[in-house]
Design a protein around this motif. Structure first.
Motif, mmCIF file in Angstrom:
data_model
loop_
_atom_site.group_PDB
_atom_site.id
_atom_site.type_symbol
_atom_site.label_atom_id
_atom_site.label_comp_id
_atom_site.label_asym_id
_atom_site.label_seq_id
_atom_site.Cartn_x
_atom_site.Cartn_y
_atom_site.Cartn_z
ATOM 1 N N ARG A 1 0.807 -1.198 -0.140
ATOM 2 C CA ARG A 1 0.056 -0.086 -0.045
ATOM 3 C C ARG A 1 0.710 1.402 -0.141
ATOM 4 N NH1 ARG A 1 -5.328 1.073 1.326
ATOM 5 N NH2 ARG A 1 -5.613 3.370 1.103
ATOM 6 N N VAL A 2 2.178 1.280 0.735
ATOM 7 C CA VAL A 2 2.814 2.347 0.940
ATOM 8 C C VAL A 2 3.547 2.711 -0.649
ATOM 9 C CG1 VAL A 2 5.158 3.325 1.966
ATOM 10 C CG2 VAL A 2 3.234 2.283 3.414
ATOM 11 N N MET A 3 4.090 1.633 -1.181
ATOM 12 C CA MET A 3 4.777 1.804 -2.354
ATOM 13 C C MET A 3 3.872 2.245 -3.397
ATOM 14 S SD MET A 3 7.302 -1.353 -2.369
ATOM 15 C CE MET A 3 8.307 -0.862 -3.707
ATOM 16 N N PHE A 4 2.589 1.704 -3.378
ATOM 17 C CA PHE A 4 1.653 2.213 -4.407
ATOM 18 C C PHE A 4 1.401 3.688 -4.252
ATOM 19 C CE2 PHE A 4 -2.964 3.222 -5.287
ATOM 20 C CZ PHE A 4 -2.903 2.820 -6.577
ATOM 21 N N GLU A 5 1.351 4.068 -3.104
ATOM 22 C CA GLU A 5 1.016 5.704 -2.800
ATOM 23 C C GLU A 5 2.328 6.452 -3.289
ATOM 24 O OE1 GLU A 5 -1.272 7.481 -1.550
ATOM 25 O OE2 GLU A 5 -2.652 5.596 -1.285
ATOM 26 N N ILE A 6 3.421 5.868 -3.051
ATOM 27 C CA ILE A 6 4.699 6.650 -3.565
ATOM 28 C C ILE A 6 4.687 6.856 -4.983
ATOM 29 C CG2 ILE A 6 7.216 6.476 -3.583
ATOM 30 C CD1 ILE A 6 7.212 5.115 -0.857
ATOM 31 N N GLU A 7 4.321 5.614 -5.940
ATOM 32 C CA GLU A 7 4.111 5.590 -7.201
ATOM 33 C C GLU A 7 3.258 6.299 -7.583
ATOM 34 O OE1 GLU A 7 6.155 1.730 -9.196
ATOM 35 O OE2 GLU A 7 4.463 1.042 -7.870
ATOM 36 N N ARG A 8 2.356 6.860 -7.084
ATOM 37 C CA ARG A 8 1.461 7.805 -7.589
ATOM 38 C C ARG A 8 2.104 9.186 -7.851
ATOM 39 N NH1 ARG A 8 -3.703 7.845 -3.671
ATOM 40 N NH2 ARG A 8 -4.145 9.677 -5.240
ATOM 41 N N THR B 1 3.794 1.479 13.889
ATOM 42 C CA THR B 1 3.422 2.778 13.112
ATOM 43 C C THR B 1 4.532 2.998 12.052
ATOM 44 O OG1 THR B 1 4.383 4.132 14.639
ATOM 45 C CG2 THR B 1 1.831 3.760 15.159
ATOM 46 N N LEU B 2 3.972 3.290 10.724
ATOM 47 C CA LEU B 2 4.712 3.778 9.927
ATOM 48 C C LEU B 2 4.322 5.199 9.283
ATOM 49 C CD1 LEU B 2 6.749 3.317 7.537
ATOM 50 C CD2 LEU B 2 5.164 1.871 6.394
ATOM 51 N N LEU B 3 5.149 6.379 9.665
ATOM 52 C CA LEU B 3 4.859 7.477 8.995
ATOM 53 C C LEU B 3 5.925 7.696 7.760
ATOM 54 C CD1 LEU B 3 3.940 10.452 9.413
ATOM 55 C CD2 LEU B 3 5.914 10.762 10.733
ATOM 56 N N TYR B 4 5.309 8.156 6.519
ATOM 57 C CA TYR B 4 6.286 8.387 5.492
ATOM 58 C C TYR B 4 5.793 9.664 4.627
ATOM 59 C CZ TYR B 4 2.410 6.473 2.732
ATOM 60 O OH TYR B 4 1.176 6.240 2.517
ATOM 61 N N ARG B 5 6.908 10.283 4.129
ATOM 62 C CA ARG B 5 6.482 11.472 3.456
ATOM 63 C C ARG B 5 7.609 11.429 2.085
ATOM 64 N NH1 ARG B 5 8.495 16.120 7.779
ATOM 65 N NH2 ARG B 5 10.791 15.570 7.914
ATOM 66 N N LEU B 6 7.173 12.394 1.361
ATOM 67 C CA LEU B 6 8.047 12.504 0.093
ATOM 68 C C LEU B 6 8.450 14.306 -0.041
ATOM 69 C CD1 LEU B 6 6.214 10.401 -2.573
ATOM 70 C CD2 LEU B 6 8.098 9.571 -1.056
ATOM 71 N N VAL B 7 9.672 14.417 -0.296
ATOM 72 C CA VAL B 7 10.373 15.839 -0.595
ATOM 73 C C VAL B 7 11.075 15.627 -1.881
ATOM 74 C CG1 VAL B 7 11.530 17.558 0.626
ATOM 75 C CG2 VAL B 7 10.321 15.973 2.037
ATOM 76 N N ASN B 8 10.373 15.980 -2.816
ATOM 77 C CA ASN B 8 10.961 16.273 -4.245
ATOM 78 C C ASN B 8 11.370 14.657 -4.460
ATOM 79 O OD1 ASN B 8 11.067 18.889 -4.414
ATOM 80 N ND2 ASN B 8 12.925 19.081 -3.434
ATOM 81 N N ASN B 9 12.629 14.212 -4.686
ATOM 82 C CA ASN B 9 12.930 12.865 -5.070
ATOM 83 C C ASN B 9 13.471 12.015 -3.722
ATOM 84 O OD1 ASN B 9 15.254 14.345 -4.916
ATOM 85 N ND2 ASN B 9 16.227 12.794 -6.820
#
Length: 812
Positions: free
Chosen positions: A697-704, A741-749
């Motif tokens: 599920r996390v990798m799916f969100e990142i690939e979006r 718990t897993l917290l993740y975020r994207l900053v540019n690349n």
């Protein structure tokens, strides 16, 4: 006899007074030539002795005499010393003086004749005695006159200090007179003390003694009797011949001791007779002692009967009784113990050691004896040896005294059958405990909240089970991207039946319709299913609500459950959801709940507390916890870390309670925050099966948002899997009630991942290097090593239960 002593004492005092007067008359002629000052002093002494009470106060008399000497013109000071083998003291003050110096000085002066005069200088030991009170400052030299008086195993020394070369001839006469009076006073003091001791002895032994005593003359006529004698013979006998034969007196005169038991006025009396001797050694009468043994006689007869009964009781006791010494040698056994071992005769067991019958070594018995010394008694279970069937006996051992000897008394009881039954019961209990443990694990899995992907809601849960299987149930249900369902329920009762209904409720919830706008249909479905399986005396209280995470609205229904509490993070106020309470589920077959649905707006940032009634069952002074009290505890707990709020509430309730609940305690804390809608967070139970689904599920969100290359996918998947499996296995130890718990975020690349568990953590630097030669075959440390190799940057918090990973996405 006592009256004779009193008359003798009075005669002695009168004789002492007459001797004083005679001594004064003998010296009167010489005293006429004494100058006026000396004559007045002697006159004062004579007047002092004119009254008998002054003579009897010997201490006061001696002080008066020494003070009178000090009034003589040539006398500087007077000291009266008492010198014996132990110490030297001032008399009558009884004040100790410097032992060594004074003792040696007195012994040296006593070697000279009495009434000698000596010069005394400041270096003389007696000078320290003379000047010790500094009453004559400046007089550093003089003469001393010592008079020794031997009396009462002591030597009294009258030490008179004179001014040098200033002694009148009459001083010796005056001192001699005073010496005579001091001797008389000391003798009277000694005699009065002796008489006092004799009188006290006579009073305690004769008059107040517990034994009746009577004194007769040679004809048996009573001349004196004590109080006990009068009490024993209230009819007042006058002659002992009234109760004993006449020839007894002649027998006592011939030197025979008389002792006889008689019955007088229905009393058992023991009489003893002795001769009474006069001052010249002749027999002047008889002394008789009488002891009333009526009570003792009756007690003896009763004791004789009781002893026989006691022997029969011990002999026929339903348990085995053994008395042995501290080495284990048997002295006595009763019939039951003999029968237990298959013996019929006591001599087959007497004198043998206890370890000949029981599986007990000498060292074991020695340890038991020491334990009995400490605890006074000891309870054990022991087996007989194979020759006696290896039966099990319970033994209660204690220390007893027979005379002055110490022994060990042991009560044995054959518990072979009870022990076998207990072993069977213990095995069954062990199996039951294993089954309950398995049921507990299943129930914990039922209460495990599934993975929650909704960003706007976070939660914490708390579960404190009772000693039995419970009926609490709670769950968070992800309905869609916006709506989240909250359910908490409590099945009435305890035990297996309640836990089975909880399991049924879990299944019904899983298959219930989850339309966020039709709560009443879900409640109707649950009630219909539960009524079919629930016993008549069971029901379920339940709260079900659906949160809209975008509009922050709550639609809920309360079926007889305790009111949830809402804390507004902005206004700091707490409110209770007390509206729209309906009947519990299972109480009626056709339960209409459509009108019971309530709708409210929630604060943008808030905390919602849901709980079961086990929390309210704690009592203080028989009063249960109230909603208002719980509000105060909830408010006091807001300041701690979010994950510690629920444990803090529970501990606070326990601390302020005097009666604890035997019910399960379950709590859910739901947190809402508008800003969380833009942060990616998921929470999974400590279940390995959840890890793969969460990572996908996390990798799916990142690939979006970013294009991932095969290398990126492999590194992210591997690192996340290792991090989360470590959190489940080592951090939470597979406890499904604890979350990862897993917290993740994207900053540019750049992708940032934070994995946290609820365990105690670990020391990162202590993890062994898996590439080291000694660790090549050890599995520990490989996950941490792989994560560091996959990610661009890795760091742990101080406790080691939170891992942050950074990776730069390189794409295809």
């Amino acid at each position: 006899m006592a009256s004779h002593i009193i008359v003798g004492v009075i005669a002695l005092f009168v004789g002492a007074a007459l001797s004083t007067v005679i001594t004064f008359l003998i010296l009167r002629k010489k005293l006429h030539s004494v100058p006026k000052d000396y004559s007045n002093a002697v006159t004062s002494i004579s007047n002092y002795y004119s009254s008998l009470p002054s003579m009897l106060n010997t201490t006061k008399t001696i002080s008066f005499l020494t003070d009178t000497l000090r009034e003589l013109p040539s006398v500087v000071d007077v000291k009266l010393l008492r010198y014996d083998s132990q110490k030297v003291t001032l008399y009558p003050e009884n004040t100790a003086v410097e032992q060594n110096k004074i003792r040696s000085a007195i012994e040296r002066f006593l070697s000279y004749p009495d009434d000698e005069q000596f010069d005394i200088e400041s270096d003389n030991p007696l000078f320290a005695l003379y000047a010790g009170d500094n009453s004559h400052p400046g007089e550093l030299s003089g003469e001393v006159h010592i008079i020794s008086i031997s009396l009462m195993n002591s030597i009294f020394c009258l030490v008179v200090f004179f001014r040098k070369k200033n002694i009148f001839p009459i001083s010796s006469q005056a001192i001699g007179f005073v010496k005579t009076q001091i001797i008389v006073s000391l003798y009277l003091n000694y005699f009065s003390m002796q008489h006092k001791q004799d009188y006290e002895f006579l009073d305690n032994v004769y008059y107040k003694g517990p034994v009746a005593m009577g004194i007769t003359d040679l004809d048996g006529k009573l001349i004196s009797m004590n109080t006990k004698f009068s009490e024993l013979f209230p009819d007042s006998i006058n002659n002992m011949k009234e109760i004993i034969e006449s020839d007894v007196f002649q027998s006592i005169l011939q030197g025979n001791r008389f002792e006889k038991d008689i019955v007088h006025n229905k009393k058992n009396l023991k009489i003893q007779g002795f001769p009474s001797f006069g001052n010249e050694g002749n027999v002047k009468g008889f002394v008789f002692t009488i002891i009333d043994e009526s009570i003792q006689y009756l007690l003896y007869k009763k004791l004789e009967v009781s002893e026989n009964r006691y022997r029969m009781l011990i002999k026929k006791l339903p348990v085995g009784l053994v008395i042995m010494n501290k080495k284990g040698v048997i002295y006595f056994v009763n019939d039951n113990f003999l029968f237990s071992l298959g013996y019929a005769e006591f001599n087959k067991v007497q004198g043998r050691e206890i370890d000949e019958f029981f599986d007990l070594s000498k060292d074991d018995y020695k340890k038991m004896s020491l334990e009995i010394e400490k605890k006074e008694s000891l309870y054990i279970k022991i087996k007989t040896i194979a020759d006696y069937g290896e039966r099990v006996f319970s033994a209660n051992l204690r220390k007893i005294f027979l005379g002055e000897e110490e022994y060990i008394e042991a009560v044995f009881q054959d518990v072979s059958l009870e022990n076998a039954l207990y072993s069977q019961l213990s095995e069954k209990n062990k199996l039951l405990e294993e089954e309950l443990k398995t049921a507990r694990i299943v129930q914990e899995h039922i209460l495990a909240i599934p993975t929650l992907y909704t960003a706007g809601v976070r939660f914490h849960n708390f579960y404190k089970p009772s000693s039995q299987l419970g009926g609490d149930f709670y769950d968070i249900i992800p309905i869609d991207e916006v709506h989240v369902g909250i359910i908490i329920a409590d099945v009435s009762g305890h035990g297996v039946s309640s836990s089975l209904i909880t399991a049924m409720l879990k299944i019904l919830v899983e298959f219930a319709p989850k339309d966020p706008h039709k709560i009443h249909e879900m409640m109707h479905y649950l009630n219909t299913g539960l009524v079919k399986v629930m016993p008549e005396d069971h029901f379920i209280t339940l709260f079900y609500g659906i949160i809209d995470t975008h509009s922050h609205k709550l639609e809920y229904i309360n079926c007889g459950h305790p009111f949830p509490l809402i804390y507004d993070d902005v206004s700091k106020e707490i409110t209770a959801l007390s509206q729209g309470v309906s009947y519990p589920l299972g109480s009626f077959k056709n339960l209409s709940l459509e009108d019971a649905v309530q709708r409210i707006d929630l604060p943008t940032n808030c905390k919602m507390l849901f709980y079961t009634d086990g929390l309210l069952n704690f009592k203080r002074e028989r009063i249960s916890l109230s909603i208002e009290h719980l509000k105060g505890i909830f408010n006091d707990s807001i300041g701690v870390q979010t994950r510690e709020i629920l444990p803090h509430i529970y501990l606070n309730v326990v601390k302020n309670s005097t009666q604890f609940t035997d019910d399960d305690v379950s709590m859910l804390l739901i947190l809402l925050n508008k800003e969380w809608q833009y942060k990616k967070l998921l929470s999974i139970p400590s279940n390995v099966m959840e890890i793969d689904i969460a990572i996908v599920r996390v990798m799916f969100e990142i690939e979006r948002h970013l294009r991932l290359g095969d290398d990126d996918k492999w590194k992210i998947y591997t690192a996340l899997y290792e991090a989360m499996i470590n959190a489940v296995e080592h951090g939470n130890t597979y406890n499904v009630q604890k979350r990862v718990t897993l917290l993740y975020r994207l900053v540019n690349n750049l992708a940032v991942f934070k994995v946290r568990d609820e365990g105690l953590g670990f020391v990162v630097k202590d993890v062994p290097n898996p590439l080291a030669k000694e660790n090549m075959l050890k599995p520990s440390g490989r996950g941490v090593f792989m994560i560091r190799k996959m990610m661009d940057k890795v760091k742990y918090n101080k406790t080691g239960n939170e891992l942050t990973m950074f990776i730069r996405i390189r794409g295809e």
